[in-house]
Scaffold this active site. Structure first.
Site, short mmCIF file in Angstrom:
data_model
loop_
_atom_site.label_atom_id
_atom_site.label_comp_id
_atom_site.label_asym_id
_atom_site.label_seq_id
_atom_site.Cartn_x
_atom_site.Cartn_y
_atom_site.Cartn_z
CG ASP A 20 -1.59 -1.11 1.27
OD1 ASP A 20 -0.61 -1.62 1.24
OD2 ASP A 20 -1.24 0.16 1.61
CB SER A 21 -0.35 -3.00 4.97
OG SER A 21 0.28 -1.82 4.39
CE1 TYR A 52 -1.30 -6.02 7.15
CE2 TYR A 52 -1.62 -6.71 4.73
CZ TYR A 52 -2.17 -6.43 6.09
OH TYR A 52 -3.58 -6.53 6.32
CB CYS A 83 -0.19 -4.53 0.29
SG CYS A 83 1.34 -4.67 1.36
CG ASN A 84 4.88 -4.23 -3.91
OD1 ASN A 84 5.49 -4.95 -4.93
ND2 ASN A 84 4.30 -3.12 -4.00
CD GLU A 164 3.54 5.24 6.55
OE1 GLU A 164 3.82 5.00 7.95
OE2 GLU A 164 2.71 4.51 6.04
CB CYS A 196 7.38 -0.48 -1.59
SG CYS A 196 6.78 0.06 0.03
CB THR A 197 2.04 0.83 -1.64
OG1 THR A 197 2.69 0.66 -0.11
CG2 THR A 197 1.19 -0.38 -1.80
CG HIS A 198 4.68 4.00 1.56
ND1 HIS A 198 3.66 2.80 1.47
CD2 HIS A 198 4.32 4.43 2.62
CE1 HIS A 198 3.02 2.88 2.47
NE2 HIS A 198 3.45 3.86 3.33
N1 DGL Z 1 2.06 -1.79 1.46
C1 DGL Z 1 3.38 -2.26 1.90
C2 DGL Z 1 4.01 -2.91 0.46
O1 DGL Z 1 3.73 -2.42 -0.72
C3 DGL Z 1 4.23 -1.14 2.45
C4 DGL Z 1 3.97 -0.78 3.91
C5 DGL Z 1 4.02 -1.94 4.80
O2 DGL Z 1 4.82 -2.26 5.16
O3 DGL Z 1 2.69 -2.13 5.24
O4 DGL Z 1 5.01 -3.57 0.63
#
Ligand code: DGL
Length: 277
Positions: A20-21, A52, A83-84, A164, A196-198
């Site tokens: 992931d990012s 990302y 990561c999406n 976050e 999105c992961t979050h």
């Molecule tokens: N991990 C990213 C996603 O799922 C979210 C955080 C980022 O923008 O890096 O898109």
């Protein structure tokens, strides 16, 4: 004598690589670990380059290939792009680059499969980063199903920094969520993809906005099930845990360490592993 190409067979005993990012992808790692406790996980969070979500496709592709190299060096049998944004921007490239060395999964295709099975003739909403939404990847894959499913997408870039900052279940988070979800684009949806992961961390706040009347699709759980089904079908499930999990990050700060509990449920030690040095 002509060139001799030796093709290594993938073995069940090899670890699963997840990247992931940053730390957010640990929501996916957590779901995978919960379902597959015998699998050793090598996680890579590209904390030096996050987020990302606002990066160009070319930049995300370059980071993703570099991380893939690390996970291949570590002998991973399967690489899951957790990561999406990276799944949208780099999946095809990573799969091509990896070739027969490992299987490559993303967090989008299992969700699209789930939608095919459950939401024919309906209107599905999607929220995610700018990269995920503007790439049109979900929309294209859902259209390609040919099942009369309309996908309405909205970029919700404030949600990642809000989560976050641990602004959860307070007046500000409720207002931000409300003003995004009240957007005309998402009117009359019957289900919503958390792209999105979050976002699994605000699933209950999102459900509250809809008075629990629509399905909120948390991709972490759906993706973990799909990884398990794949490994099972291909006889690649590990029968016992053969090594400890590792959580690598390209930059290490106390804040990233503190975030592991938020996304993985427990504190885990991070190991610094710079991508370029
Ligand atoms: N991990 C990213 C996603 O799922 C979210 C955080 C980022 O923008 O890096 O898109």
């Amino acid at each position: 004598m002509g060139p001799f190409v030796y093709k290594m067979a993938i073995k069940a005993s090899q670890p699963i690589g997840i990247f992931d990012s940053g730390i957010g992808g640990m929501t996916v790692a957590h779901a995978v670990k919960a379902l597959l406790p015998n699998e050793q996980i090598i996680y890579f969070g590209d904390t030096a380059h996050l987020p990302y979500g606002d990066k160009s496709t070319a930049a995300i592709q370059a980071y993703s290939i570099k991380i893939t190299d690390v996970l291949l060096q570590k002998g991973c049998k399967l690489i899951l792009i957790a990561c999406n944004s990276a799944s949208s921007a780099a999946f095809d490239l990573v799969r091509e680059y990896t070739g027969s060395r490992a299987r490559v999964f993303n967090v989008i295709d299992p969700v699209v499969d789930y939608i095919r099975e459950h939401y024919e003739n309906s209107k599905v909403g999607l929220i995610g980063t700018r990269q995920t939404v503007s790439s049109g990847t979900y929309q294209r894959k859902i259209d390609a199903l040919g099942q009369n499913i309309e996908c309405k997408a909205l970029a919700t870039p404030l949600l990642v920094p809000m989560i976050e900052e641990r602004w959860l279940q307070n007046d500000i988070s409720k207002q931000i969520i409300h003003s995004y979800l009240a957007n005309e684009e998402l009117a009359d949806i019957e289900s919503l993809i958390l792209g999105c992961t979050h976002y699994p961390l605000i699933k209950s706040e999102i459900a509250e906005f809809y008075f629990n009347k629509i399905d909120i699709l948390d991709s972490a759980a759906i993706v973990a099930k799909s990884v398990r089904a794949y490994l099972e079908y291909n006889h690649l499930l590990s029968s016992k845990l053969l090594g400890s999990d590792h959580f690598l990050v390209s930059d290490l700060t106390p804040n990233f360490e503190a975030a592991t509990k938020l996304f993985f449920g427990i504190d885990v030690p991070l190991e610094k592993y710079p991508l370029w040095e």
